[in-house]
Write a protein that holds these residues in place. Structure first.
Motif, PDB file in Angstrom:
ATOM      1  N   LEU A   5      -3.764  16.470   0.824  1.00  0.00           N
ATOM      2  CA  LEU A   5      -4.799  15.815   0.020  1.00  0.00           C
ATOM      3  C   LEU A   5      -6.040  15.538   0.845  1.00  0.00           C
ATOM      4  N   GLY A   6      -5.849  15.314   2.138  1.00  0.00           N
ATOM      5  CA  GLY A   6      -6.998  15.045   2.993  1.00  0.00           C
ATOM      6  C   GLY A   6      -6.595  14.756   4.419  1.00  0.00           C
ATOM      7  N   TYR A   7      -7.586  14.900   5.292  1.00  0.00           N
ATOM      8  CA  TYR A   7      -7.443  14.565   6.705  1.00  0.00           C
ATOM      9  C   TYR A   7      -8.389  13.413   6.979  1.00  0.00           C
ATOM     10  N   LEU A  59       0.828  -1.187   0.000  1.00  0.00           N
ATOM     11  CA  LEU A  59       0.000   0.000   0.000  1.00  0.00           C
ATOM     12  C   LEU A  59       0.872   1.251   0.000  1.00  0.00           C
ATOM     13  N   ASP A  60       0.376   2.287  -0.611  1.00  0.00           N
ATOM     14  CA  ASP A  60       1.117   3.549  -0.615  1.00  0.00           C
ATOM     15  C   ASP A  60       0.448   4.554   0.331  1.00  0.00           C
ATOM     16  N   ALA A  61       1.104   5.690   0.516  1.00  0.00           N
ATOM     17  CA  ALA A  61       0.610   6.705   1.453  1.00  0.00           C
ATOM     18  C   ALA A  61      -0.801   7.174   1.100  1.00  0.00           C
ATOM     19  N   GLY A  87       1.207  11.258   7.865  1.00  0.00           N
ATOM     20  CA  GLY A  87       1.671  11.465   9.229  1.00  0.00           C
ATOM     21  C   GLY A  87       0.504  11.789  10.134  1.00  0.00           C
ATOM     22  N   LEU A  88       0.800  12.051  11.386  1.00  0.00           N
ATOM     23  CA  LEU A  88      -0.223  12.394  12.369  1.00  0.00           C
ATOM     24  C   LEU A  88      -0.220  13.893  12.625  1.00  0.00           C
ATOM     25  N   PHE A  89      -1.398  14.487  12.596  1.00  0.00           N
ATOM     26  CA  PHE A  89      -1.553  15.930  12.777  1.00  0.00           C
ATOM     27  C   PHE A  89      -1.144  16.340  14.187  1.00  0.00           C
ATOM     28  N   ILE A  90      -0.305  17.368  14.272  1.00  0.00           N
ATOM     29  CA  ILE A  90       0.085  17.960  15.547  1.00  0.00           C
ATOM     30  C   ILE A  90      -0.564  19.335  15.695  1.00  0.00           C
ATOM     31  N   VAL A 136      -4.987  11.656  10.975  1.00  0.00           N
ATOM     32  CA  VAL A 136      -4.084  11.322   9.881  1.00  0.00           C
ATOM     33  C   VAL A 136      -4.118  12.431   8.835  1.00  0.00           C
ATOM     34  N   VAL A 137      -2.929  12.819   8.355  1.00  0.00           N
ATOM     35  CA  VAL A 137      -2.808  13.809   7.282  1.00  0.00           C
ATOM     36  C   VAL A 137      -2.142  13.122   6.093  1.00  0.00           C
ATOM     37  N   VAL A 138      -2.733  13.277   4.907  1.00  0.00           N
ATOM     38  CA  VAL A 138      -2.167  12.704   3.696  1.00  0.00           C
ATOM     39  C   VAL A 138      -1.758  13.854   2.775  1.00  0.00           C
ATOM     40  N   TYR A 139      -0.494  13.836   2.356  1.00  0.00           N
ATOM     41  CA  TYR A 139       0.078  14.872   1.489  1.00  0.00           C
ATOM     42  C   TYR A 139       0.412  14.293   0.124  1.00  0.00           C
TER      43      TYR A 139
END
Length: 77
Positions: free
Chosen positions: A69-71, A1-3, A37-40, A21-24
């Motif tokens: 791209l999305g949260y 699987l990819d990011a 990654g995880l949102f701080i 979760v944050v997807v870039y």
């Protein structure tokens, strides 16, 4: 699987909270590459994310909000 596969996990949200979760996108916004990654926090157009493989280590790094791209929020057990 990819990011980018993380865009199909949990529920999509507009306003992230600590630990969401944050997807870039990476490389090309419409390409296949990404980063997750995880949102701080967010400040001055930057999203601070806890993640792995950020400068070859685990840490908190800033990314431009325009690269999101999305949260995603994961359901609690």
């Amino acid at each position: 699987l990819d990011a980018r596969s993380w865009l199909r996990v949990g529920i999509g949200i507009a306003h992230p909270q600590l630990g969401d979760v944050v997807v870039y996108w990476r490389g090309n916004k419409n390409g296949w590459q990404g980063h997750v990654g995880l949102f701080i926090s967010n400040r001055d157009g930057m999203i601070y994310t806890l993640g792995g493989n950020q400068s070859d280590m685990i840490g908190i790094s800033p990314y431009a909000e325009s690269r999101v791209l999305g949260y995603r929020r994961l359901s609690k057990l």
